[in-house]
Enzyme design. Structure first.
Site: not given
Lengths: 136, 349
Positions: B31, B83, B115, B204, B206, B239, B244, B271, B301
């Site tokens: 969706d 990267e 990043c 999750r 992350t 960043h 969200k 991103n 990360s």
């Protein structure tokens, strides 16, 4: 596919990356790709390095639908003869263009792009292509 | 730590191609509207078939040079953070240096820290320039990020980059770098193994122990070290792995949305990994007024965050129009279907 001599390419980095050609100081004719001898002045000519600004106009163009090895994924792509503001004409790819911008007389500017790769393990060749100058 | 250095020139580059979130969602039977709402992004940039991290870095560096107005031969260091360096062994930085006509009197290295390699490059240049070892340093963050087909990352992994010329002469700076502080830990939330085509991530995981812990700790740390409050800043950039996460951090710190808006480039381009927070910074510099203060916190990360405090100077007014703005790059776009995207990103051959 495209196996090129690495030293041979390396010698032309400056020409390819920065659009550096030559000029005959005697008759002020500019050359790109660079010439080592002025065809007009011959022994009377004095050749020196000349960097071009990277601005020009499309003199003529075509769209390639049957590509040589290494370019298959890009079809159809545009190849043009571009005349630089400083005079020399060069053959180049036109990229990031809208269909109506691929026309004779279109103003273009240089853009640094990947040209091709020597397979998966060889070197990656970079150089200059051209893109339409667009008001944003 | 305090700094005597500043940004002398900055430049952005975003490739022209875009793909919409719905276009990707349709392929995988998801969706699109729900993903857009959840990730708070509508589309992402992707490189043309002849663009990669090196070509993006060259364009961003050219734009930074236009604004700085300096002789590239005076740049003593170049660091390209990414990267997605095109070569596993062979520096991207030397190709960029050759393309922008630097001399041969420079030190160079490619950086990788997920990043945040771009912001780490800025810190390296601050050190070298601040120590008086060279006049200028060039820090670049650029990526052509990959997301595995069907993975959540595919909606956000984008392409773009930004470049900054760091100097120490006050009169040349468009913004002073007042302070930087980093917070790092060994947190495996996202990685890509040698020869693996696509990165893996901890889902999750992350979030809370990774992005939120590091971004919040670095931001809190720099506020404590400078004695500044959120109210002291005119713009804030975090960043942006999606739309969200940075919004959640902003809410926790009580940052009003209007301070986040200018640098919130993620919703329109996705991103851009090493280019993400620093493209937010270039978008802010495009509109900021002299005297205004900017807070930026990157995140990589693995994991770590670099936080910076910038103060915009008078020189911004005459320099910002010397190159294409971030917004101009965002607006100049062409949509492609998933098939073109798959072909260009070598997902089908």
């Amino acid at each position: 596919m495209h196996k090129t001599s690495v030293p041979g390419v390396w010698r032309r980095f400056k020409n390819r990356y920065q659009i550096v050609g030559t000029q005959c100081e005697t008759c002020k004719t500019n050359f790109y790709p660079p010439r080592e001898l002025c065809p007009k002045c011959r022994r009377g000519g004095k050749i020196s390095e000349k960097k071009f600004a990277g601005l020009g106009k499309i003199v003529t163009y075509t769209r390639v639908h049957a590509a040589p090895a290494g370019y298959e994924k890009q079809v159809p792509y545009a190849v043009a003869i571009v005349q630089l503001e400083e005079g020399p004409m060069l053959t180049t790819q036109i990229v990031d263009y809208n269909t109506d911008e691929l026309k004779i007389g279109q103003s273009v500017r240089a853009t640094f792009r990947k040209m091709y790769e020597d397979g998966d393990e060889g070197i990656i060749h970079y150089g200059t292509k051209f893109t339409p100058i667009r008001e944003s | 730590m305090e700094s005597k250095t500043g940004i002398v020139g900055y430049g952005a580059y975003i490739p022209r191609l875009r793909i919409k979130v719905e276009t990707i969602a349709d392929v995988w039977g998801k969706d699109g509207a729900a993903i857009k709402a959840g990730m708070k992004l509508v589309e992402k940039s992707l490189p043309n078939i002849d663009e990669d991290t090196i070509t993006i870095a060259v364009h961003a560096a050219h734009n930074a040079l236009h604004r700085a107005g300096i002789d590239p031969a005076k740049i003593g260091a170049i660091y390209v953070g990414s990267e997605s360096h095109p070569y596993a062994v062979k520096p991207s930085s030397t190709v960029v240096a050759e393309a922008i006509q630097m001399s041969n009197d420079y030190t160079a290295a490619d950086l990788e820290f997920a990043c945040k390699a771009g912001s780490a490059a800025v810190q390296l240049c601050m050190g070298l320039v601040g120590a008086g070892m060279m006049e200028y340093g060039l820090a670049i963050g650029a990526d052509t990020a990959q997301g595995a087909p069907g993975d959540a990352l595919e909606y956000s992994a984008a392409a773009g980059g930004a470049a900054f010329i760091i100097g120490a002469k006050k009169e040349e700076m468009i913004a002073t770098i007042d302070c930087t502080y980093s917070f790092s830990s060994d947190t495996p939330d996202f990685w890509r193994r040698k020869l693996a085509k696509y990165p893996s991530h901890g889902g999750r995981f992350t979030g809370k122990p990774a992005y939120f812990r590091h971004v919040e700790s670095a931001t809190k740390g720099i506020l404590e070290r400078t004695g500044m409050k959120i109210e002291d800043f005119d713009y804030v950039v975090f960043h942006m792995p999606n739309g969200k996460f940075p919004s959640v951090v902003a809410k926790k710190f009580g940052i009003p949305p209007e301070k986040m808006e200018a640098g919130f480039v993620v919703s329109k381009i996705g991103n851009t990994y090493s280019g993400s927070s620093i493209l937010g910074l270039t978008a802010v510099l495009d509109i900021a007024k002299p005297g205004q203060k900017i807070l930026m916190t990157s995140y990589g990360s693995g994991a770590g965050s670099d936080s910076f405090v910038f103060t915009v100077t008078d020189a911004i007014e005459k320099k910002r129009n010397l190159a294409r703005t971030t917004e101009e790059y965002i607006k100049d776009k062409v949509y492609v279907p998933y098939t073109t995207y798959a072909k260009y990103r070598e997902k089908i051959c």
